[in-house]
Design an enzyme around this catalytic site. Structure first.
Site, PDB file in Angstrom:
ATOM      1  N   SER A 159       0.867  -1.162   0.000  1.00  0.00           N
ATOM      2  CA  SER A 159       0.000   0.000   0.000  1.00  0.00           C
ATOM      3  C   SER A 159       0.912   1.222   0.000  1.00  0.00           C
ATOM      4  O   SER A 159       1.756   1.362   0.879  1.00  0.00           O
ATOM      5  CB  SER A 159      -0.862  -0.032   1.263  1.00  0.00           C
ATOM      6  OG  SER A 159      -1.616   1.145   1.393  1.00  0.00           O
ATOM      7  N   ASP A 193      -7.107   3.045  -3.087  1.00  0.00           N
ATOM      8  CA  ASP A 193      -7.836   3.086  -1.816  1.00  0.00           C
ATOM      9  C   ASP A 193      -8.112   4.543  -1.475  1.00  0.00           C
ATOM     10  O   ASP A 193      -7.187   5.332  -1.268  1.00  0.00           O
ATOM     11  CB  ASP A 193      -6.996   2.422  -0.713  1.00  0.00           C
ATOM     12  CG  ASP A 193      -7.755   2.286   0.607  1.00  0.00           C
ATOM     13  OD1 ASP A 193      -8.914   2.762   0.684  1.00  0.00           O
ATOM     14  OD2 ASP A 193      -7.190   1.705   1.554  1.00  0.00           O
TER      15      ASP A 193
HETATM   16  O1  OSB Z   1      -7.216   1.603   4.499  1.00  0.00           O
HETATM   17  O2  OSB Z   1      -5.870  -0.017   4.248  1.00  0.00           O
HETATM   18  C1  OSB Z   1      -6.157   1.066   4.768  1.00  0.00           C
HETATM   19  C2  OSB Z   1      -3.138   2.183   6.858  1.00  0.00           C
HETATM   20  C3  OSB Z   1      -3.775   2.862   7.885  1.00  0.00           C
HETATM   21  C4  OSB Z   1      -5.153   2.976   7.865  1.00  0.00           C
HETATM   22  C5  OSB Z   1      -5.886   2.404   6.820  1.00  0.00           C
HETATM   23  C6  OSB Z   1      -5.253   1.718   5.806  1.00  0.00           C
HETATM   24  C7  OSB Z   1      -3.852   1.636   5.815  1.00  0.00           C
HETATM   25  C8  OSB Z   1      -3.076   0.987   4.766  1.00  0.00           C
HETATM   26  C9  OSB Z   1      -1.734   0.461   5.198  1.00  0.00           C
HETATM   27  O3  OSB Z   1      -3.395   0.965   3.598  1.00  0.00           O
HETATM   28  C10 OSB Z   1      -1.481  -0.939   4.823  1.00  0.00           C
HETATM   29  C11 OSB Z   1      -0.286  -1.500   5.543  1.00  0.00           C
HETATM   30  O4  OSB Z   1      -0.315  -1.672   6.785  1.00  0.00           O
HETATM   31  O5  OSB Z   1       0.690  -1.828   4.865  1.00  0.00           O
HETATM   32 MG    MG Z   2      -8.412   0.534   3.059  1.00  0.00          MG
END
Ligand code: OSB
Ligand code: MG
Length: 374
Positions: free
Chosen positions: A135, A188
């Site tokens: 991500s 996202d």
């Molecule tokens: O929506 O997936 C999400 C991190 C913090 C809050 C929400 C999200 C995320 C990420 C991080 O996308 C994913 C990860 O931990 O590598």
């Molecule tokens: Mg998400």
């Protein structure tokens, strides 16, 4: 399993690099760790709440309050046959899934250790190796983002997810897609758009995305069903799915075609498995989401990702992407093929580095069961 003691700790840990989403930027994590001792065996869980209520209503501090004033007092000294019985002990506490999940998951770790098997095996996992994606936070420019994507692809990751928000979306996605025409790419939005943005979001169809995660309200399912009918890209729900009933609602309303499961968001392994089952039996692929976890949360995510319904690469990536030094040993490592080998040792399958945790701890609270005469 008689719950003999519970230790709640807050650790503070700096991320290697800031992580930007549509709801804010994270630099320093304030993470709650839960250690439970039952029948003399120690198990660990991580509370995945953020520092602010930008993702969901829980925060590090609300979880500290709920665990200290309600959850720990409700379970200390209690005897459960299996970890899933924890849910009955906290049934009178509404919501606060992330706080609850810290304790429930520690009990699953203990149950696996007592059974002498890995947590993956105890959960019913069937995969020995799990597929990983990354991500990527919002960047200054599309060029900077393309460069990051290139680095992650070189490390082997099988799917790239881009965080987006209004003004930081179409150009960024198009630039990455142009450079890498055939990779598995998703976005996202963390609830940054409204239904009125449907014509704008439809423009992303041209980028042939694997999915678009939570474009609309953090607590909405219905309006997503109207958006899904208007766009080709598959919607994946994250924020608004807290249990198997929500998953069923979303599937029946056709509000999404994919679901992301986060252990904290659904309240622990018991409910996560139920969500997975509802989706698997209805042909809806699931994958494991991440919340910038330390190794303890990662280890739980890895075990959960071995369940048969997890057919898409998750957000569980290498420890070293986030931390200079993790609190488990070995650290979570990703192969050149973008996979993680699931540990086969008992419980989490990773050793918890107490010395490091102790050094990072900024506050601590403990509960012990009253010793009763035999
Ligand atoms: O929506 O997936 C999400 C991190 C913090 C809050 C929400 C999200 C995320 C990420 C991080 O996308 C994913 C990860 O931990 O590598
Ligand atoms: Mg998400």
């Amino acid at each position: 399993m008689k719950i003999e003691s519970i230790t709640l700790r807050e650790i503070q840990k700096r991320l290697k690099a800031p992580f930007e989403t549509s709801f804010g930027v994270s630099h320093n994590r304030r993470i709650l760790l839960v250690e439970v001792v039952a029948d003399g065996v120690s198990g660990w869980g991580e509370v995945t709440a953020g520092e602010t209520p930008g993702y969901n209503p829980e925060t590090t501090d609300t979880a500290w309050h709920m665990l200290s004033d309600f959850i720990a007092p409700a379970v200390i000294g209690k005897d459960v046959r299996v970890a899933s019985e924890f849910l009955a002990l906290v049934k009178h506490i509404r919501g606060h899934e992330m706080a609850k999940s810290g304790v429930e998951n520690a009990l699953w770790d203990i149950e696996a250790q007592i059974a002498g098997i890995s947590l993956s095996k105890l959960l019913g996992g069937t995969q020995q190796e799990i597929a990983c994606g990354v991500s990527l936070g919002i960047r200054e420019t599309p060029q900077a983002l393309v460069k990051r994507v290139e680095e992650e692809l070189r490390s082997g990751y099988q799917r790239i997810k881009l965080k987006i928000k209004p003004e930081k979306d179409l150009d960024y996605v198009a630039a990455v897609r142009k450079e890498f025409p055939s990779i598995r790419l998703s976005v996202d939005a963390n609830s940054a758009y409204r239904m009125e943005d449907a014509p704008h979001l439809r423009k992303l169809d041209a980028s042939k995305l694997l999915m678009m995660e939570q474009p609309l309200g953090w607590d909405d399912i219905y309006v997503h069903s109207r958006l899904q009918a208007q766009i080709e890209t598959a919607i994946c729900l994250d924020e608004s799915i807290h249990n198997a009933r929500h998953a069923l609602t979303a599937i029946e309303l056709k509000a999404c075609r994919i679901i992301n499961i986060k252990l904290g968001r659904v309240g622990g392994h018991t409910e996560a498995r139920e969500v997975q089952e509802v989706c698997r039996t209805r042909g809806i692929p699931v994958w494991c989401g991440g919340m910038l976890e330390t190794g303890i949360g990662r280890a739980h995510n890895i075990a959960m990702s071995t369940l048969p319904g997890f057919t898409l690469p998750g957000d569980v990536s290498a420890s070293k992407r986030y931390w200079d030094e993790d609190i488990i040993e070995p650290e979570v490592e990703v192969t050149a093929q973008g996979t993680i080998h699931v540990p086969t040792g008992v419980g989490l399958g990773y050793a918890v580095r107490r010395d490091r945790i102790e050094r990072l701890t900024v506050r601590k609270n403990s509960w012990s069961a009253q010793l009763t005469a035999a």
